[in-house]
Design a protein around this motif. Structure first.
Motif, PDB file in Angstrom:
ATOM      1  N   GLU A 109       0.830  -1.212   0.000  1.00 43.67           N
ATOM      2  CA  GLU A 109       0.000   0.000   0.000  1.00 43.67           C
ATOM      3  C   GLU A 109       0.861   1.257   0.000  1.00 43.67           C
ATOM      4  OE1 GLU A 109      -2.605  -0.430   3.342  1.00 43.67           O
ATOM      5  OE2 GLU A 109      -3.710  -2.089   2.431  1.00 43.67           O
ATOM      6  N   GLN A 110       1.959   1.249   0.742  1.00 38.87           N
ATOM      7  CA  GLN A 110       2.863   2.407   0.785  1.00 38.87           C
ATOM      8  C   GLN A 110       3.459   2.667  -0.597  1.00 38.87           C
ATOM      9  OE1 GLN A 110       6.003   1.975   3.670  1.00 38.87           O
ATOM     10  NE2 GLN A 110       7.205   3.624   2.806  1.00 38.87           N
ATOM     11  N   GLN A 111       3.914   1.608  -1.260  1.00 38.66           N
ATOM     12  CA  GLN A 111       4.459   1.751  -2.615  1.00 38.66           C
ATOM     13  C   GLN A 111       3.423   2.361  -3.556  1.00 38.66           C
ATOM     14  OE1 GLN A 111       7.487   0.529  -4.414  1.00 38.66           O
ATOM     15  NE2 GLN A 111       8.158   1.071  -2.363  1.00 38.66           N
ATOM     16  N   LEU A 112       2.212   1.859  -3.479  1.00 39.72           N
ATOM     17  CA  LEU A 112       1.166   2.307  -4.395  1.00 39.72           C
ATOM     18  C   LEU A 112       0.716   3.732  -4.095  1.00 39.72           C
ATOM     19  CD1 LEU A 112      -0.859  -0.993  -4.759  1.00 39.72           C
ATOM     20  CD2 LEU A 112       0.837  -0.009  -6.328  1.00 39.72           C
ATOM     21  N   ARG A 113       0.585   4.072  -2.836  1.00 38.15           N
ATOM     22  CA  ARG A 113       0.211   5.462  -2.490  1.00 38.15           C
ATOM     23  C   ARG A 113       1.265   6.445  -2.990  1.00 38.15           C
ATOM     24  NH1 ARG A 113      -1.976   3.141   2.533  1.00 38.15           N
ATOM     25  NH2 ARG A 113      -4.229   3.469   2.443  1.00 38.15           N
ATOM     26  N   ALA A 114       2.523   6.072  -2.890  1.00 36.26           N
ATOM     27  CA  ALA A 114       3.609   6.947  -3.365  1.00 36.26           C
ATOM     28  C   ALA A 114       3.502   7.196  -4.865  1.00 36.26           C
ATOM     29  CB  ALA A 114       4.967   6.334  -3.014  1.00 36.26           C
ATOM     30  N   ARG A 115       2.865   6.298  -5.591  1.00 34.82           N
ATOM     31  CA  ARG A 115       2.676   6.446  -7.037  1.00 34.82           C
ATOM     32  C   ARG A 115       1.335   7.073  -7.390  1.00 34.82           C
ATOM     33  NH1 ARG A 115       4.102   0.380  -8.880  1.00 34.82           N
ATOM     34  NH2 ARG A 115       5.758   0.080  -7.382  1.00 34.82           N
ATOM     35  N   GLY A 116       0.528   7.388  -6.387  1.00 38.08           N
ATOM     36  CA  GLY A 116      -0.777   7.981  -6.652  1.00 38.08           C
ATOM     37  C   GLY A 116      -1.846   6.972  -7.012  1.00 38.08           C
ATOM     38  N   ALA A 117      -1.651   5.713  -6.605  1.00 37.41           N
ATOM     39  CA  ALA A 117      -2.651   4.685  -6.903  1.00 37.41           C
ATOM     40  C   ALA A 117      -3.975   5.042  -6.245  1.00 37.41           C
ATOM     41  CB  ALA A 117      -2.178   3.319  -6.416  1.00 37.41           C
ATOM     42  N   ARG A 118      -5.048   4.612  -6.872  1.00 32.75           N
ATOM     43  CA  ARG A 118      -6.386   4.944  -6.410  1.00 32.75           C
ATOM     44  C   ARG A 118      -7.057   3.797  -5.669  1.00 32.75           C
ATOM     45  NH1 ARG A 118     -11.246   4.264  -8.631  1.00 32.75           N
ATOM     46  NH2 ARG A 118     -10.395   3.300 -10.487  1.00 32.75           N
ATOM     47  N   LEU A 119      -6.873   2.568  -6.147  1.00 37.02           N
ATOM     48  CA  LEU A 119      -7.634   1.440  -5.623  1.00 37.02           C
ATOM     49  C   LEU A 119      -6.789   0.173  -5.664  1.00 37.02           C
ATOM     50  CD1 LEU A 119     -10.641   0.765  -4.762  1.00 37.02           C
ATOM     51  CD2 LEU A 119     -10.987   0.060  -7.127  1.00 37.02           C
ATOM     52  N   LEU A 120      -6.887  -0.636  -4.610  1.00 32.85           N
ATOM     53  CA  LEU A 120      -6.246  -1.948  -4.587  1.00 32.85           C
ATOM     54  C   LEU A 120      -7.344  -3.003  -4.514  1.00 32.85           C
ATOM     55  CD1 LEU A 120      -3.643  -3.590  -4.598  1.00 32.85           C
ATOM     56  CD2 LEU A 120      -3.537  -3.318  -2.111  1.00 32.85           C
ATOM     57  N   VAL A 121      -7.284  -3.968  -5.430  1.00 30.35           N
ATOM     58  CA  VAL A 121      -8.286  -5.028  -5.546  1.00 30.35           C
ATOM     59  C   VAL A 121      -7.642  -6.353  -5.139  1.00 30.35           C
ATOM     60  CG1 VAL A 121      -9.820  -6.271  -7.135  1.00 30.35           C
ATOM     61  CG2 VAL A 121      -9.416  -3.803  -7.450  1.00 30.35           C
ATOM     62  N   VAL A 122      -8.369  -7.106  -4.331  1.00 26.85           N
ATOM     63  CA  VAL A 122      -7.904  -8.411  -3.860  1.00 26.85           C
ATOM     64  C   VAL A 122      -8.987  -9.432  -4.162  1.00 26.85           C
ATOM     65  CG1 VAL A 122      -7.203  -9.753  -1.846  1.00 26.85           C
ATOM     66  CG2 VAL A 122      -6.658  -7.318  -1.956  1.00 26.85           C
ATOM     67  N   GLU A 123      -8.585 -10.560  -4.702  1.00 24.72           N
ATOM     68  CA  GLU A 123      -9.522 -11.655  -4.938  1.00 24.72           C
ATOM     69  C   GLU A 123      -9.055 -12.853  -4.137  1.00 24.72           C
ATOM     70  OE1 GLU A 123      -9.610 -12.395  -9.121  1.00 24.72           O
ATOM     71  OE2 GLU A 123     -10.199 -10.344  -9.581  1.00 24.72           O
ATOM     72  N   THR A 124     -10.014 -13.555  -3.528  1.00 24.26           N
ATOM     73  CA  THR A 124      -9.668 -14.750  -2.767  1.00 24.26           C
ATOM     74  C   THR A 124     -10.802 -15.752  -2.865  1.00 24.26           C
ATOM     75  OG1 THR A 124      -8.733 -15.540  -0.675  1.00 24.26           O
ATOM     76  CG2 THR A 124     -10.528 -13.930  -0.527  1.00 24.26           C
ATOM     77  N   SER A 125     -10.598 -16.872  -2.272  1.00 25.05           N
ATOM     78  CA  SER A 125     -11.546 -17.979  -2.323  1.00 25.05           C
ATOM     79  C   SER A 125     -12.503 -17.945  -1.140  1.00 25.05           C
ATOM     80  CB  SER A 125     -10.755 -19.293  -2.283  1.00 25.05           C
ATOM     81  OG  SER A 125     -11.591 -20.404  -2.101  1.00 25.05           O
ATOM     82  N   SER A 126     -13.670 -18.557  -1.346  1.00 26.78           N
ATOM     83  CA  SER A 126     -14.639 -18.680  -0.254  1.00 26.78           C
ATOM     84  C   SER A 126     -14.454 -19.979   0.525  1.00 26.78           C
ATOM     85  CB  SER A 126     -16.064 -18.619  -0.805  1.00 26.78           C
ATOM     86  OG  SER A 126     -16.333 -19.774  -1.595  1.00 26.78           O
ATOM     87  N   ARG A 127     -13.468 -20.795   0.152  1.00 30.95           N
ATOM     88  CA  ARG A 127     -13.261 -22.063   0.860  1.00 30.95           C
ATOM     89  C   ARG A 127     -13.017 -21.805   2.339  1.00 30.95           C
ATOM     90  NH1 ARG A 127      -8.764 -23.741  -2.987  1.00 30.95           N
ATOM     91  NH2 ARG A 127      -7.697 -24.252  -1.055  1.00 30.95           N
ATOM     92  N   VAL A 128     -13.387 -22.763   3.157  1.00 33.21           N
ATOM     93  CA  VAL A 128     -13.274 -22.647   4.616  1.00 33.21           C
ATOM     94  C   VAL A 128     -11.843 -22.309   5.027  1.00 33.21           C
ATOM     95  CG1 VAL A 128     -13.439 -23.944   6.777  1.00 33.21           C
ATOM     96  CG2 VAL A 128     -15.234 -24.148   5.068  1.00 33.21           C
ATOM     97  N   GLU A 129     -10.869 -22.931   4.383  1.00 32.81           N
ATOM     98  CA  GLU A 129      -9.475 -22.687   4.772  1.00 32.81           C
ATOM     99  C   GLU A 129      -9.014 -21.260   4.482  1.00 32.81           C
ATOM    100  OE1 GLU A 129      -9.247 -25.857   1.413  1.00 32.81           O
ATOM    101  OE2 GLU A 129     -10.744 -25.047   2.743  1.00 32.81           O
ATOM    102  N   TYR A 130      -9.798 -20.506   3.711  1.00 36.19           N
ATOM    103  CA  TYR A 130      -9.481 -19.105   3.434  1.00 36.19           C
ATOM    104  C   TYR A 130     -10.193 -18.135   4.378  1.00 36.19           C
ATOM    105  CZ  TYR A 130      -6.871 -20.023  -0.852  1.00 36.19           C
ATOM    106  OH  TYR A 130      -5.932 -20.437  -1.750  1.00 36.19           O
ATOM    107  N   ALA A 131     -10.954 -18.625   5.336  1.00 37.70           N
ATOM    108  CA  ALA A 131     -11.648 -17.736   6.281  1.00 37.70           C
ATOM    109  C   ALA A 131     -10.674 -16.811   7.017  1.00 37.70           C
ATOM    110  CB  ALA A 131     -12.492 -18.542   7.266  1.00 37.70           C
ATOM    111  N   PRO A 132      -9.526 -17.299   7.505  1.00 42.13           N
ATOM    112  CA  PRO A 132      -8.577 -16.369   8.149  1.00 42.13           C
ATOM    113  C   PRO A 132      -8.070 -15.302   7.182  1.00 42.13           C
ATOM    114  CG  PRO A 132      -8.034 -18.637   8.715  1.00 42.13           C
ATOM    115  CD  PRO A 132      -9.088 -18.690   7.627  1.00 42.13           C
ATOM    116  N   THR A 133      -7.915 -15.656   5.913  1.00 39.86           N
ATOM    117  CA  THR A 133      -7.474 -14.695   4.904  1.00 39.86           C
ATOM    118  C   THR A 133      -8.513 -13.599   4.724  1.00 39.86           C
ATOM    119  OG1 THR A 133      -6.245 -16.434   3.774  1.00 39.86           O
ATOM    120  CG2 THR A 133      -6.757 -14.457   2.492  1.00 39.86           C
TER     121      THR A 133
END
Length: 182
Positions: A109-133
């Motif tokens: 996030e620090q790297q991206l803010r320094a470049r003027g980034a607007r939005l960070l998108v994250v995709e992940t799974s709905s599987r149970v093992e990804y609940a902590p993620t």
């Protein structure tokens, strides 16, 4: 890409890492040790690292005592206005719960803010093992904005989170809800 220090605490460091071969086996160890990623996912993650010289993918590594314990891969989303995707983030289980993932994500996030980034998108799974993620992302200000049912496999949704990287907490878009004064 030369190593560039982003943040340093006594024995924790977050560094921009290039596609040095010395990191590839450690990345595999981290990805395998999480026991969350399927073998095909690990292969894709390592291919992105091998392809880092293309400039499409960037990497940040989290280190404890000069040992790589976490990493993230991110890049610009083609055809968008300052939107970036976080493709991968992984923390070795021995380092989980000690802030390594938070530091690596903050480094991205620090790297991206320094470049003027607007939005960070994250995709992940709905599987149970990804609940902590998923809790990890929501705990750091990411909001679930979409869910594509059965995307990865039956009963395995693609869950999409975003976080604004703009300096102001307000969106540049007007609030679509009706005003109390109307």
């Amino acid at each position: 890409m030369p190593l560039g220090e982003l943040e340093e605490e006594e024995w924790h460091k977050v560094l921009v890492i290039g596609a040095e071969k010395l990191f590839i086996e450690r990345l595999r160890e981290i990805l395998d040790a999480t026991a969350v990623f399927r073998p095909t996912e690990v292969s894709v993650a390592l291919e992105l690292f091998d392809d880092a010289h293309s400039g499409d993918y960037e990497f940040v590594g989290g280190f404890e005592n000069d040992d790589l314990v976490a990493y993230a891969c991110f890049g610009a989303t083609p055809g968008t206005d300052r939107t970036f995707d976080l493709y991968w983030i992984a923390v070795h289980p021995a380092a989980q719960g000690h802030g390594a993932g938070s530091r690596v994500l903050a480094g991205v996030e620090q790297q991206l803010r320094a470049r003027g980034a607007r939005l960070l998108v994250v995709e992940t799974s709905s599987r149970v093992e990804y609940a902590p993620t998923r809790r990890f992302y929501t705990g750091r200000g990411y909001r679930e904005v979409a869910r594509m049912r059965n995307f990865y496999a039956p009963c395995d949704d693609r869950v999409i989170y975003t976080k604004s990287l703009l300096p102001s907490p307000r969106s540049s878009y007007p609030d679509p809800s009706p005003s109390r004064h109307e």
